[in-house]
Design an enzyme around this catalytic site. Structure first.
Site, PDB file in Angstrom:
ATOM      1  N   ARG A  30      35.935  74.415  48.453  1.00 35.33           N
ATOM      2  CA  ARG A  30      34.905  73.732  47.665  1.00 35.33           C
ATOM      3  C   ARG A  30      35.490  72.737  46.675  1.00 35.33           C
ATOM      4  NH1 ARG A  30      30.074  76.670  48.219  1.00 35.33           N
ATOM      5  NH2 ARG A  30      29.131  74.749  47.543  1.00 35.33           N
ATOM      6  N   ARG A  53      31.209  69.808  42.326  1.00 40.17           N
ATOM      7  CA  ARG A  53      31.023  70.847  41.317  1.00 40.17           C
ATOM      8  C   ARG A  53      31.654  70.573  39.951  1.00 40.17           C
ATOM      9  NH1 ARG A  53      31.802  76.713  43.986  1.00 40.17           N
ATOM     10  NH2 ARG A  53      29.713  76.904  44.730  1.00 40.17           N
ATOM     11  N   ARG A  95      25.926  63.053  41.608  1.00 41.23           N
ATOM     12  CA  ARG A  95      24.853  64.037  41.757  1.00 41.23           C
ATOM     13  C   ARG A  95      23.619  63.651  40.932  1.00 41.23           C
ATOM     14  NH1 ARG A  95      26.469  69.973  40.110  1.00 41.23           N
ATOM     15  NH2 ARG A  95      26.183  69.107  38.030  1.00 41.23           N
ATOM     16  N   ASP A 104      27.553  70.501  54.047  1.00 49.78           N
ATOM     17  CA  ASP A 104      27.196  71.891  53.760  1.00 49.78           C
ATOM     18  C   ASP A 104      27.046  72.656  55.067  1.00 49.78           C
ATOM     19  OD1 ASP A 104      26.400  73.588  51.262  1.00 49.78           O
ATOM     20  OD2 ASP A 104      25.064  74.227  52.864  1.00 49.78           O
ATOM     21  N   TYR A 162      21.165  83.092  55.755  1.00 44.81           N
ATOM     22  CA  TYR A 162      20.257  82.172  55.076  1.00 44.81           C
ATOM     23  C   TYR A 162      18.959  81.977  55.858  1.00 44.81           C
ATOM     24  CZ  TYR A 162      23.977  81.166  51.798  1.00 44.81           C
ATOM     25  OH  TYR A 162      24.943  81.291  50.832  1.00 44.81           O
TER      26      TYR A 162
HETATM   27  O1  1CP Z   1      34.599  71.156  48.900  1.00 44.37           O
HETATM   28  C1  1CP Z   1      33.389  71.108  48.999  1.00 44.37           C
HETATM   29  O2  1CP Z   1      32.570  71.369  48.098  1.00 44.37           O
HETATM   30  C2  1CP Z   1      32.948  70.601  50.329  1.00 44.37           C
HETATM   31  C3  1CP Z   1      31.567  70.723  50.606  1.00 44.37           C
HETATM   32  C4  1CP Z   1      30.902  72.080  50.724  1.00 44.37           C
HETATM   33  C5  1CP Z   1      31.257  73.211  51.469  1.00 44.37           C
HETATM   34  C6  1CP Z   1      32.575  73.484  52.181  1.00 44.37           C
HETATM   35  C7  1CP Z   1      29.626  72.307  50.161  1.00 44.37           C
HETATM   36  C8  1CP Z   1      28.903  71.372  49.268  1.00 44.37           C
HETATM   37  N1  1CP Z   1      29.178  73.494  50.655  1.00 44.37           N
HETATM   38  C9  1CP Z   1      30.157  74.082  51.436  1.00 44.37           C
HETATM   39  C10 1CP Z   1      30.115  75.336  52.185  1.00 44.37           C
HETATM   40  C11 1CP Z   1      29.076  76.338  51.855  1.00 44.37           C
HETATM   41  N2  1CP Z   1      27.773  76.134  51.476  1.00 44.37           N
HETATM   42  C12 1CP Z   1      29.289  77.726  51.971  1.00 44.37           C
HETATM   43  C13 1CP Z   1      30.555  78.358  52.482  1.00 44.37           C
HETATM   44  C14 1CP Z   1      31.616  78.417  51.463  1.00 44.37           C
HETATM   45  C15 1CP Z   1      31.362  79.326  50.288  1.00 44.37           C
HETATM   46  O3  1CP Z   1      31.117  80.518  50.524  1.00 44.37           O
HETATM   47  O4  1CP Z   1      31.403  78.828  49.167  1.00 44.37           O
HETATM   48  C16 1CP Z   1      28.103  78.373  51.601  1.00 44.37           C
HETATM   49  C17 1CP Z   1      27.852  79.871  51.564  1.00 44.37           C
HETATM   50  C18 1CP Z   1      27.148  77.366  51.296  1.00 44.37           C
HETATM   51  C19 1CP Z   1      25.739  77.570  50.921  1.00 44.37           C
HETATM   52  C20 1CP Z   1      25.437  76.876  49.646  1.00 44.37           C
HETATM   53  N3  1CP Z   1      25.232  75.525  49.546  1.00 44.37           N
HETATM   54  C21 1CP Z   1      25.358  77.421  48.359  1.00 44.37           C
HETATM   55  C22 1CP Z   1      25.621  78.870  48.018  1.00 44.37           C
HETATM   56  C23 1CP Z   1      24.369  79.620  47.675  1.00 44.37           C
HETATM   57  C24 1CP Z   1      24.613  81.108  47.661  1.00 44.37           C
HETATM   58  O5  1CP Z   1      24.046  81.780  48.522  1.00 44.37           O
HETATM   59  O6  1CP Z   1      25.382  81.589  46.805  1.00 44.37           O
HETATM   60  C25 1CP Z   1      25.053  76.382  47.467  1.00 44.37           C
HETATM   61  C26 1CP Z   1      24.819  76.475  45.993  1.00 44.37           C
HETATM   62  C27 1CP Z   1      24.999  75.198  48.234  1.00 44.37           C
HETATM   63  C28 1CP Z   1      24.783  73.812  47.732  1.00 44.37           C
HETATM   64  C29 1CP Z   1      26.003  72.998  47.679  1.00 44.37           C
HETATM   65  N4  1CP Z   1      26.821  72.737  48.781  1.00 44.37           N
HETATM   66  C30 1CP Z   1      27.846  71.912  48.384  1.00 44.37           C
HETATM   67  C31 1CP Z   1      27.651  71.624  46.992  1.00 44.37           C
HETATM   68  C32 1CP Z   1      28.535  70.751  46.162  1.00 44.37           C
HETATM   69  C33 1CP Z   1      26.499  72.318  46.563  1.00 44.37           C
HETATM   70  C34 1CP Z   1      25.896  72.337  45.155  1.00 44.37           C
HETATM   71  C35 1CP Z   1      24.598  71.641  45.067  1.00 44.37           C
HETATM   72  C36 1CP Z   1      24.638  70.207  44.730  1.00 44.37           C
HETATM   73  O7  1CP Z   1      25.705  69.592  44.556  1.00 44.37           O
HETATM   74  O8  1CP Z   1      23.535  69.628  44.599  1.00 44.37           O
END
Ligand code: 1CP
Length: 339
Positions: free
Chosen positions: A24, A28, A37, A73, A150
């Site tokens: 990630r 963030r 964002r 994502d 999900y």
């Molecule tokens: O490095 C990076 O951030 C690359 C992009 C990336 C990746 C690899 C994002 C962007 N999401 C993911 C993978 C992802 N998404 C996973 C697997 C990895 C992990 O476990 O962390 C999972 C479970 C998700 C699902 C997801 N998407 C969540 C988790 C919710 C939960 O159940 O706890 C969230 C909050 C998101 C939104 C998201 N995806 C990515 C970002 C930067 C965000 C935040 C929202 C935003 O920026 O508006």
């Protein structure tokens, strides 16, 4: 590739120091990400190649990791499969029509990848140009089990009880859904490799929610199908959070590397995997809130414990949004200074 440390570690070659990246890492905690964002909603960021590629390279410019991971994502897959996915600010994923029975599963499609996810391939092409063969690019997907979590739960959860209930009470429907997700994911990852990603990682973020027996049936079986289908296209990294109980079996697969979380010591992870496969991990992401000096000590010890070869320095799960930039720098620099 000018810096091929990451690819060499995946092949198990002898290296001067291990490569480093952070799960990630794109987004963030970075002020330049937060600025983007504020202007564009989540899926606009994913679907606009210029935005996705810019977000992908932001952490590289600042810290110089040895690999980039494409900004996207795991939930673009269910979206392409005809399941509505919303991303609510300060809440996370929300699926208004969760899957709860066979009829819902029947409505799920295995899509044409170009038609539904062509924007990801465009983002990969733009990103590869921006990276200019300096470092490898990682493409990723969620594991079929984690995606099912999900699709059925409809949102994040501490227990994913509805997802598990679905598997335990309607196993036939669950397996049909898991197979549809697997087929889509294989086609998707193959297209990503064709578009230019050098390595793929499968995130089984919620594999550790399952017992060892259920993990075999509902998660590993499908991850292994993906590994088998992709192994001749690109190196595959399998990351299972909380899945240490399955490490021995995972090490006998054709994965190029296994990601491990921080609940296992490097020594036990090496023992379970017979020292025959590259391991990736495993600093507790919350440890990046320790003072920079302490972070450097922990990283150096971690490299010594895993050994510098067949090893990729990473966190045990995604970086937290509240980590100070100096602490990220300490994490990366400690690896580069390792002797
Ligand atoms: O490095 C990076 O951030 C690359 C992009 C990336 C990746 C690899 C994002 C962007 N999401 C993911 C993978 C992802 N998404 C996973 C697997 C990895 C992990 O476990 O962390 C999972 C479970 C998700 C699902 C997801 N998407 C969540 C988790 C919710 C939960 O159940 O706890 C969230 C909050 C998101 C939104 C998201 N995806 C990515 C970002 C930067 C965000 C935040 C929202 C935003 O920026 O508006």
């Amino acid at each position: 590739m000018k810096n091929d440390l990451f690819l060499r570690a995946l092949k198990g070659e002898i290296v001067g120091r291990p490569p480093v990246w952070m799960m990630r890492q794109a987004g963030r905690y970075l002020p330049e990400f937060i600025a983007i964002r504020e202007k564009y909603d989540f899926f606009t960021r994913c679907r606009t190649p210029e935005l996705a590629s810019e977000i992908t390279v932001q952490p590289i410019r600042r810290f110089g990791m040895d690999a980039a991971i494409l900004f996207s994502d795991i939930l673009v897959i269910p979206q392409a499969m005809n399941i509505e996915v919303q991303m609510k600010p300060n809440f996370g994923p929300y699926l208004p029509n969760p899957i709860r029975n066979q009829k819902d599963v029947d409505a799920v499609i295995v899509p044409d990848i170009d038609e539904t996810l062509g924007y990801v391939m465009e983002a990969i092409k733009v990103t590869k140009q921006m990276l200019n063969d300096e470092i490898p690019l990682i493409g990723f997907a969620g594991s079929p089990w984690t995606i099912l979590c999900y699709c059925v739960q409809g949102q994040g959860s501490k227990t994913f009880d509805k997802a598990k209930e679905f598997c335990f009470t309607q196993p036939i429907a669950a397996h049909i859904l898991l197979q549809k997700i697997t087929d889509t994911t294989i086609a998707y990852l193959k297209e990503k490799v064709k578009a230019g990603v050098d390595v793929v990682q499968i995130f089984d973020s919620w594999g550790g929610m399952l017992s060892p027996v259920d993990y075999q049936e509902f998660s590993w079986k499908y991850i292994n199908q993906i590994i088998e289908a992709l192994k001749d296209d690109a190196p595959v990294i399998a990351f299972g959070k909380g899945c240490w109980f399955a490490l021995e079996e995972m090490s006998n697969s054709n994965a190029a590397a296994l990601g491990v979380d921080w609940t296992i010591t490097p020594q036990i992870a090496r023992k379970l995997t017979g020292n025959k496969i590259t391991l990736q991990g495993n600093l507790d992401p919350t440890r990046l809130l320790s003072p920079p000096k302490e972070i450097k000590k922990l990283v150096t010890q971690m490299i010594t414990d895993f050994g510098k070869d067949k090893y990729i320095v990473n966190l045990g799960h995604g970086i937290l949004p509240n980590v100070p930039l100096d602490n990220v720098k300490a994490f990366i620099d400690a690896v580069k200074e390792y002797k």
